[in-house]
Design a protein around this motif. Structure first.
Motif, PDB file in Angstrom:
ATOM      1  N   THR A 140       0.848  -1.197   0.000  1.00 36.44           N
ATOM      2  CA  THR A 140       0.000   0.000   0.000  1.00 36.44           C
ATOM      3  C   THR A 140       0.880   1.241   0.000  1.00 36.44           C
ATOM      4  O   THR A 140       1.752   1.389   0.858  1.00 36.44           O
ATOM      5  N   LEU A 141       0.620   2.162  -0.937  1.00 36.71           N
ATOM      6  CA  LEU A 141       1.432   3.379  -1.028  1.00 36.71           C
ATOM      7  C   LEU A 141       1.106   4.336   0.108  1.00 36.71           C
ATOM      8  O   LEU A 141      -0.077   4.562   0.402  1.00 36.71           O
ATOM      9  N   ILE A 142       2.170   4.897   0.738  1.00 39.96           N
ATOM     10  CA  ILE A 142       1.923   5.897   1.780  1.00 39.96           C
ATOM     11  C   ILE A 142       2.589   7.221   1.437  1.00 39.96           C
ATOM     12  O   ILE A 142       2.352   8.225   2.089  1.00 39.96           O
ATOM     13  N   PHE A 143       3.420   7.224   0.397  1.00 38.18           N
ATOM     14  CA  PHE A 143       3.993   8.489  -0.079  1.00 38.18           C
ATOM     15  C   PHE A 143       4.337   8.344  -1.565  1.00 38.18           C
ATOM     16  O   PHE A 143       4.829   7.297  -1.990  1.00 38.18           O
ATOM     17  N   VAL A 144       4.058   9.391  -2.356  1.00 40.47           N
ATOM     18  CA  VAL A 144       4.496   9.411  -3.762  1.00 40.47           C
ATOM     19  C   VAL A 144       4.970  10.839  -4.067  1.00 40.47           C
ATOM     20  O   VAL A 144       4.407  11.792  -3.533  1.00 40.47           O
ATOM     21  N   ASN A 145       6.001  10.965  -4.903  1.00 35.98           N
ATOM     22  CA  ASN A 145       6.438  12.317  -5.262  1.00 35.98           C
ATOM     23  C   ASN A 145       5.751  12.760  -6.562  1.00 35.98           C
ATOM     24  O   ASN A 145       4.982  11.989  -7.172  1.00 35.98           O
ATOM     25  N   GLY A 146       6.043  13.993  -6.973  1.00 37.40           N
ATOM     26  CA  GLY A 146       5.384  14.558  -8.151  1.00 37.40           C
ATOM     27  C   GLY A 146       5.636  13.741  -9.401  1.00 37.40           C
ATOM     28  O   GLY A 146       4.731  13.534 -10.223  1.00 37.40           O
ATOM     29  N   ALA A 147       6.888  13.266  -9.550  1.00 33.54           N
ATOM     30  CA  ALA A 147       7.232  12.499 -10.753  1.00 33.54           C
ATOM     31  C   ALA A 147       6.382  11.234 -10.841  1.00 33.54           C
ATOM     32  O   ALA A 147       5.948  10.828 -11.922  1.00 33.54           O
ATOM     33  N   TYR A 148       6.140  10.610  -9.669  1.00 32.38           N
ATOM     34  CA  TYR A 148       5.320   9.394  -9.626  1.00 32.38           C
ATOM     35  C   TYR A 148       3.903   9.712 -10.112  1.00 32.38           C
ATOM     36  O   TYR A 148       3.327   8.981 -10.908  1.00 32.38           O
ATOM     37  N   CYS A 149       3.355  10.845  -9.597  1.00 31.22           N
ATOM     38  CA  CYS A 149       1.991  11.240  -9.995  1.00 31.22           C
ATOM     39  C   CYS A 149       1.940  11.537 -11.498  1.00 31.22           C
ATOM     40  O   CYS A 149       1.023  11.103 -12.193  1.00 31.22           O
ATOM     41  N   ARG A 150       2.946  12.294 -11.981  1.00 36.12           N
ATOM     42  CA  ARG A 150       2.950  12.667 -13.415  1.00 36.12           C
ATOM     43  C   ARG A 150       3.075  11.425 -14.286  1.00 36.12           C
ATOM     44  O   ARG A 150       2.445  11.317 -15.332  1.00 36.12           O
ATOM     45  N   PHE A 151       3.896  10.453 -13.848  1.00 34.42           N
ATOM     46  CA  PHE A 151       4.112   9.250 -14.654  1.00 34.42           C
ATOM     47  C   PHE A 151       2.799   8.516 -14.918  1.00 34.42           C
ATOM     48  O   PHE A 151       2.540   8.063 -16.026  1.00 34.42           O
ATOM     49  N   PHE A 152       1.964   8.425 -13.864  1.00 28.18           N
ATOM     50  CA  PHE A 152       0.697   7.702 -14.031  1.00 28.18           C
ATOM     51  C   PHE A 152      -0.465   8.649 -14.313  1.00 28.18           C
ATOM     52  O   PHE A 152      -1.604   8.195 -14.446  1.00 28.18           O
ATOM     53  N   ALA A 153      -0.174   9.974 -14.390  1.00 30.40           N
ATOM     54  CA  ALA A 153      -1.196  11.013 -14.606  1.00 30.40           C
ATOM     55  C   ALA A 153      -2.354  10.842 -13.622  1.00 30.40           C
ATOM     56  O   ALA A 153      -3.532  10.841 -13.998  1.00 30.40           O
ATOM     57  N   ARG A 154      -1.982  10.679 -12.348  1.00 23.12           N
ATOM     58  CA  ARG A 154      -2.998  10.531 -11.298  1.00 23.12           C
ATOM     59  C   ARG A 154      -2.689  11.521 -10.186  1.00 23.12           C
ATOM     60  O   ARG A 154      -1.537  11.921 -10.003  1.00 23.12           O
ATOM     61  N   LYS A 155      -3.732  11.896  -9.441  1.00 23.71           N
ATOM     62  CA  LYS A 155      -3.522  12.808  -8.312  1.00 23.71           C
ATOM     63  C   LYS A 155      -2.922  12.028  -7.153  1.00 23.71           C
ATOM     64  O   LYS A 155      -3.177  10.826  -7.006  1.00 23.71           O
ATOM     65  N   ARG A 156      -2.187  12.769  -6.305  1.00 23.17           N
ATOM     66  CA  ARG A 156      -1.554  12.126  -5.156  1.00 23.17           C
ATOM     67  C   ARG A 156      -2.605  11.407  -4.290  1.00 23.17           C
ATOM     68  O   ARG A 156      -2.403  10.261  -3.890  1.00 23.17           O
ATOM     69  N   THR A 157      -3.734  12.090  -4.074  1.00 21.40           N
ATOM     70  CA  THR A 157      -4.767  11.513  -3.201  1.00 21.40           C
ATOM     71  C   THR A 157      -5.357  10.234  -3.809  1.00 21.40           C
ATOM     72  O   THR A 157      -5.804   9.347  -3.090  1.00 21.40           O
TER      73      THR A 157
END
Ligand SMILES: Nc1ncnc2c1ncn2[C@@H]1O[C@H](COP(=O)(O)OP(=O)(O)O)[C@@H](O)[C@H]1O
Ligand SMILES: [Mg+2]
Length: 480
Positions: A140-157
């Motif tokens: 289960t993910l508990i932290f992601v950085n901006g690059a991670y969000c951009r890679f999957f084009a998903r919001k952090r939340t």
């Protein structure tokens, strides 16, 4: 300082209470005056003493704890703030202030300092091109950085609480000898198509060394992977071209060999017919040229066959002595012409018959003796044969052949370049003696195929000794 004052006051209060108590208890007239109230007042005074003492003890313990906390806060602050807050920190001695208020300020400063440090690290993590995340052992993910969000084009939340997408599909390898970190490569589908990522996954431990989280950093290696594919294709193409070249050489040299054999054969027949002196000279020239050509073609054919891995060794009984005699007989006419002596020296312990590939042995000997005859103007060319002691108990034995000449010899630089294809010790020899420069390379490969080694010792002007060993099946010792 304030603390010492407090202690004095406490002890003074306790002292006066005890004095009052002893006055009541010890003096009879005071007790009589008080009457039945005497018990109540004494108990009240004892209660007050106990209250003051326990309050004092409680105060001391709390102060000790708060002090330890303050020291910790100081240490954390100077560690996390890269020393930038030193001016603040020095001013925090709090002399003359109430200690607890001083410590509270200290803790407040620590919190601010930690906030700043946290913000700067967060900035660094957020500005990375690499995907950075943390996940629990159940993925289960508990932290992601901006690059991670951009890679999957998903919001952090949207991503937090979801499973980590980079779970290993290939073998995990240790990362830089770090027992807590591993790496693997993975082809992964992102918002902009498929990308190759190299993950470095690190275990995060608690104070009992149990794994509580994992930290993963994914680096885009698509360009490298593509380059590898291109390189692999280029390598395959080069290998295919090389194979085609080898096959072409093999076919062409084979095709040329047949007509040359015809030329040599008919020149021989022609020389047996009635010819005048001039015609005989021409026929001899045709034969000699044909012979040289045949040598060249045979070298090229053997070389391409070895290159293509098409040589299979025979395993038949043969006599090494007979083989040497045949080689000597082959070169005898040429040696006589150039005034050279051909010699053989065979150790008596060499068996009469051994098992191996006599055709390849003869080929090596013809190459080496051919060179020795070619590069020796006067003196002797000798073939020595000995049997080497072999350590294991197998039936195989090692034979050592040495071809010794008294020819031109070579310098150590020339020797260092030998046994490679197309290499001739001296450029001038190519013009003078011809040759392909393939002979020694063929000899080296053939000896290695026969479980042996080849080497050379040479002295300029004195001569050369080419030695090689081959492993053969032990035969019967017929004669000594
Ligand atoms: N016995 C020898 N004495 C002096 N030089 C030699 C001898 N054998 C080989 N060489 C040198 O090594 C080179 C390579 O030999 P080789 O591979 O048989 O090619 P080639 O005989 O076709 O020139 C020769 O050109 C020569 O310069
Ligand atoms: Mg040669």
């Amino acid at each position: 300082m304030g603390n010492l004052r407090k202690s004095w006051m406490v002890w003074a209060l306790v002292g006066s209470l005890v004095a009052a108590l002893s006055a009541i208890v010890l003096q009879d007239d005071v007790r009589e005056k008080l009457g039945s109230n005497y018990y109540i007042i004494s108990l009240a005074i004892i209660g007050c003493v106990l209250l003051v003492l326990s309050g004092y003890l409680w105060d001391v313990t709390i102060l000790q704890r708060v002090r330890a906390l303050g020291n910790q806060a100081k240490a954390v602050q100077s560690e996390d703030d890269y020393g930038a807050l030193s001016a603040d920190t020095v001013a925090s001695e709090d002399i003359g202030h109430d200690e607890i208020i001083g410590l509270a300020r200290q803790i407040e400063r620590m919190a601010r300092s930690l906030q700043r440090v946290e913000a700067s690290y967060r900035g660094i993590v957020e500005d990375q091109f690499d995907l950075i995340c943390r996940y629990r052992p159940d993925f289960t993910l508990i932290f992601v950085n901006g690059a991670y969000c951009r890679f999957f084009a998903r919001k952090r939340t949207e991503l937090l609480g979801q499973p980590f997408s980079g779970q290993a599909t290939s073998e995990r390898l240790p990362w830089k000898d770090d027992p807590a970190a591993q790496t693997y490569e993975q082809e992964i589908k992102g918002a902009n198509g498929t990308t190759w990522l190299q993950w470095i996954v690190r275990e995060i431990h608690d104070e009992n060394h149990g794994v509580v989280e994992y930290q993963a950093v994914g680096h885009d290696i698509t360009a490298r992977k593509m380059a590898e594919v291109v390189l692999l294709r280029a390598k395959d193409a080069a290998e295919a071209a090389n194979r085609a070249k080898g096959e072409f050489f093999a076919i062409v040299s084979h095709e040329i060999r047949n007509p040359i054999s015809g030329v040599i054969g008919f020149a021989e027949i022609l020389s047996d017919t009635k010819l005048d002196a001039e015609q005989r000279e021409y026929v001899t020239l045709i034969r000699n040229s044909g012979d040289s050509l045949l040598f060249l073609i045979n070298d090229i054919l053997d070389f391409s066959k070895i290159e293509a891995g098409k040589i299979e060794l025979e395993n038949e009984p043969y006599s090494p002595r007979t083989c040497i005699q045949e080689v000597i007989a082959f070169f005898a006419p040429k040696a006589t012409l150039s005034g050279l002596t051909l010699d053989t020296l065979i150790s008596p312990e060499v068996p009469e018959t051994v098992v191996g590939d006599v055709y390849r042995l003869r080929q090596i000997l013809i190459n080496l003796v051919g060179n020795a005859v070619k590069f020796t103007r006067a003196g002797t060319v000798a073939i020595h044969l000995t049997q080497l002691p072999i350590s294991d108990n197998s039936a195989a034995i090692d034979l050592k052949f040495s071809i010794v000449d008294t020819g031109s010899g070579m310098s150590s630089e020339q020797v260092a370049r030998l046994f490679r294809p197309y290499v001739q010790a001296e450029a001038s020899t190519t013009r003078k003696f011809g040759g392909t420069g393939l002979g020694l390379d063929i000899c080296k490969r053939l000896t290695e195929m026969m479980g042996g080694k080849i080497s050379v010792e040479s002295d300029v002007g004195k001569g050369s000794t080419f030695s090689f060993t081959i492993r053969v099946g032990g035969g019967r010792q017929l004669s000594a």
